[in-house]
Design an enzyme around this catalytic site. Structure first.
Site, short mmCIF file in Angstrom:
data_model
loop_
_atom_site.label_atom_id
_atom_site.label_comp_id
_atom_site.label_asym_id
_atom_site.label_seq_id
_atom_site.Cartn_x
_atom_site.Cartn_y
_atom_site.Cartn_z
CD1 TRP A 102 -14.17 -30.49 -26.72
CD2 TRP A 102 -15.53 -29.34 -25.36
NE1 TRP A 102 -14.58 -29.35 -27.38
CE2 TRP A 102 -15.41 -28.65 -26.58
CE3 TRP A 102 -16.34 -28.81 -24.36
CZ2 TRP A 102 -16.07 -27.43 -26.82
CZ3 TRP A 102 -16.99 -27.60 -24.58
CH2 TRP A 102 -16.86 -26.93 -25.80
CG ASP A 172 -18.68 -35.02 -24.82
OD1 ASP A 172 -19.42 -35.05 -25.82
OD2 ASP A 172 -18.13 -33.97 -24.41
CE LYS A 196 -18.74 -29.59 -31.78
NZ LYS A 196 -18.81 -29.51 -30.33
C1 LIG Z 1 -18.67 -29.11 -29.06
C2 LIG Z 1 -18.42 -30.02 -27.91
C3 LIG Z 1 -19.00 -29.80 -26.65
C4 LIG Z 1 -19.86 -28.60 -26.34
O1 LIG Z 1 -21.04 -28.62 -27.02
P1 LIG Z 1 -22.15 -27.46 -26.77
O2 LIG Z 1 -23.28 -27.95 -27.61
O3 LIG Z 1 -21.56 -26.18 -27.22
O4 LIG Z 1 -22.47 -27.45 -25.33
C5 LIG Z 1 -18.75 -30.73 -25.66
N1 LIG Z 1 -17.97 -31.80 -25.88
C6 LIG Z 1 -17.38 -32.03 -27.07
C7 LIG Z 1 -16.52 -33.24 -27.25
C8 LIG Z 1 -17.59 -31.14 -28.12
O5 LIG Z 1 -17.01 -31.37 -29.31
#
Ligand SMILES: *Cc1c(COP(=O)(O)O)cnc(C)c1O
Length: 361
Positions: A102, A172, A196
């Site tokens: 990511w 993030d 999540k």
């Molecule tokens: C799942 C995830 C993303 C991407 O999320 P989307 O909603 O599919 O754009 C980005 N960063 C992390 C750390 C993630 O777990």
């Protein structure tokens, strides 16, 4: 109804109680005679829903008053662009820490918008560790430093917030927000896709310090401009109303459970059980991550013999333990155990892992 334990990395398990409440309120929200899906986003009902969701999130995370909370769309990935578009303008430079999949995605997108420097990277050891803070090379004129507190695919998690001086820290937190207390005042910006630990996919939450607003590059699309979104209370266009509503219910569920500090204790206990099962398997299972940065949310593990993977997944599914297949870039298995995964699910997984190892050694 079939009860399963869903270990998906996302979209992921939601609390049963919240799903039931959603079902009960689906046709008639609080006597309005309407579903939340059918309501005007500017009407009094939805205004109450989004304001309560924000207030509860502020409570849960103790978000200081000089931070804005924005409800946006397009998932975390859209923020990979929105962040540089909004924040890089001050100096034209931004620094990133690369701890895996990511982080890499965020870096690749940011390169479109300015001078991007990788301050530290765990790539030399296949992202199984976090480079020591003393070795980070952060440029003093970076407009911000971006990192990924929990790498959802690799299973690497920061156990504390890095100290980086005055440079605004951007995180993030998609896969570990609300799983442990964090001091929001240490950050310039926190963002998290909802699917999540927050709610339905599509929604993304941005928490941003007010003084960082107002530097958006001129080409920033209106809907990505944090200042404009903040000035319009996340209603520049129609927000993801139903997702905001479900997120609000999750926040209330979390508060009823004792909040983020109580959740952290449960999360530690859940993760400890699975890592103990892996480490105690005499090499049958293995987690490749440095012990000091093992994730509490996403636990990848490989079997000593890849030929057993298919049998493991098949038998796990027979035991109603679902979505354990690891990401293709890592292989093996991955158990994602977000806030909504009950202890019973972890216990069921651990006893299955022990039973499976016993029968296949
Ligand atoms: C799942 C995830 C993303 C991407 O999320 P989307 O909603 O599919 O754009 C980005 N960063 C992390 C750390 C993630 O777990």
């Amino acid at each position: 109804m079939t009860t399963v334990y869903n270990f998906s990395a996302g979209p992921a398990v939601l609390p049963k109680d919240v799903l039931l409440q959603t079902q009960q309120e689906l046709l008639d929200w609080h006597g309005s005679g309407m579903s939340v899906m059918e309501m005007s986003h500017r009407g009094p009902e939805f205004t109450q829903i989004i304001q309560e969701a924000e207030a509860d999130l502020r409570d849960l995370m103790a978000i200081p008053a000089h931070y804005k909370v924005l409800f946006l769309q397009g998932g975390a990935t859209t923020q990979f662009s929105a962040i540089p578009l909004n924040l890089i303008g001050r100096t034209g430079k931004a620094d990133y820490v690369n701890t895996g999949h990511w982080s890499k995605g965020a870096i690749a997108e940011a390169r479109r918008y300015g001078d991007i420097h990788v301050a530290a990277s765990g790539e030399d050891r296949q992202f199984t560790y976090i480079p020591d803070l003393t070795r980070w090379q952060v440029r003093p004129d970076a407009a911000y430093l971006h990192y990924t507190p929990n790498e959802t695919i690799g299973g690497v998690e920061f156990q504390s917030v890095p100290t980086v001086g005055d440079i605004p820290l951007v995180a993030d937190m998609s896969s570990n927000i609300l799983s442990r207390p964090v001091d929001v005042s240490r950050f310039g910006l926190i963002y998290a896709g909802a699917q999540k630990n927050i709610g339905p996919s599509g929604l993304v939450i941005v928490i941003v310090r007010e003084d960082l607003l107002g530097h958006a590059l001129p080409l920033t699309p209106k809907l990505m401009n944090y200042q404009l979104v903040a000035d319009n209370d996340s209603m520049l266009n129609t927000p993801a109303t139903f997702a905001v509503y479900v997120a609000g219910l999750i926040f209330k569920w979390l508060k009823a459970k004792g909040g983020v500090a109580a959740m952290e204790q449960i999360n530690i206990a859940k993760a400890d059980k699975i890592y103990a099962a892996i480490d105690g398997s005499q090499g049958f299972y293995r987690n490749p991550i440095d012990i000091a940065c093992r994730s509490r949310m996403n636990i990848p593990f490989v079997l000593h013999d890849d030929a057993l993977n298919a049998a493991f997944l098949k038998e796990a599914a027979d035991h109603r333990l679902l979505q354990l297949k690891g990401h293709k870039s890592v292989g093996g298995m991955r158990a994602s155990i977000y806030n909504a995964m009950p202890m019973d699910g972890v216990d069921a997984l651990v006893s299955f892992m022990q039973d499976f190892a016993g029968r296949h050694t």
